[in-house]
Design an enzyme around this catalytic site. Structure first.
Site: not given
Ligand code: COA
Length: 258
Positions: A65, A110, A113, A133
């Site tokens: 992200a 992300g 993911e 993270e």
């Protein structure tokens, strides 16, 4: 049409390339908006039979992200961000057409993911997977804690989540996170070869395979009941009549997706 994606449709395969190479294809709001528009196309466009998702440039699939969008977010806004990301990735996971991640470098946070929400993954030999993270005082928010456990098992996932470690391509293959590791220049060709084969099969049946296999991980559903319903649905299709008739007549089936 898209500011952060490159798209192309060739031989019924829709390729979505996340195109922010200077930011290692980090997922910002614009990428999510574009991804959702691209998924609208995937769901609705009859010429699209299957999909490849990859990243632009030789270095990264997606490095996570976009961390620059995190500053100043309230707790409530951060939950909404995670929910919106999860919803986008559910649309990928539950798409009625095969979606393959071609992981051409870093798939972190992300990015890992996103790759995990695809139906399966192919890695270039330079791919690196991880959920870093905890380095940021965070945890994955786009389904990573759930899908990593599903795909590589609880013990390995726990270690990766808590240590922010990275898996190289060979380890990802050994763990079953990816189906193949190939040289980077062969990545898209490998995916296209597999999808060309899948695209010769009955499209409704392919979609029902996805639905039934996904039901394994959906606690609101009984997977065996989903399978029975999907099996019955296939019996009502023209393609099932064509497939079984073609077999008995010893000829190649011609599927129409009906
Ligand atoms: N969000 C925003 N920007 C990112 C990013 C992310 N997740 N990942 C990389 N970038 C940007 C960098 O800030 C840099 O931008 P700049 O040139 O404007 O400074 C550019 O992409 C190149 O990254 P850089 O860190 O210089 O490349 P590197 O080869 O030295 O390191 C990584 C590569 C992947 C190891 C490193 O970029 C990294 O750790 N990224 C963050 C990974 C992460 O924590 N993801 C989870 C987010 S929740």
């Amino acid at each position: 049409m898209y500011t952060t994606l490159l798209t192309s449709l060739e031989n019924s395969i829709f390729t979505i390339t996340i195109n922010r190479p200077d930011k290692l294809n980090a997922l910002n709001k614009d990428v999510f908006a574009d991804l959702n528009k691209a998924l609208d196309e995937v769901y609705s466009h009859p010429d699209i039979r299957s999909v490849i998702i990859t990243g632009s440039g030789p270095k990264a699939f997606v490095a996570g992200a976009d961390i620059s969008e995190f500053s100043g977010l309230t707790v409530e806004a951060s939950k909404a961000l995670a929910k919106a990301g999860q919803d986008t990735f559910f649309r990928i996971e539950n798409a009625p057409k095969p979606i393959v991640a071609c992981v051409n470098g870093f798939a972190l946070g992300g990015g890992c993911e996103l790759a995990m929400s695809c139906h399966f993954r192919i890695a270039a030999d330079n791919a690196k997977f991880g959920q870093p993270e905890v380095n940021l005082g965070l945890i994955p928010g786009y389904g990573g804690t759930q899908r990593l456990v599903q795909l590589i098992g609880k013990g390995r996932a726990m270690e990766l989540l808590m240590s922010a470690g990275m898996l190289d391509a060979a380890t990802a293959l050994q763990y079953g996170l990816v189906n193949y590791v190939v040289p980077q220049e062969e990545l898209l060709t490998k995916a296209r070869t597999i999808l060309d084969l899948i695209n010769t099969k009955a499209p409704i049946a392919v979609g029902k395979c996805i639905e039934a296999a996904n039901a394994v991980f959906d606690e609101t559903k009984n997977g065996y009941e989903v399978e029975v319903a999907a099996f019955g649905h296939c019996f009502g299709t023209e393609d099932m009549k064509e497939g079984t008739t073609a077999f008995l007549e010893k000829r190649k089936a011609v599927f129409t997706g009906k």
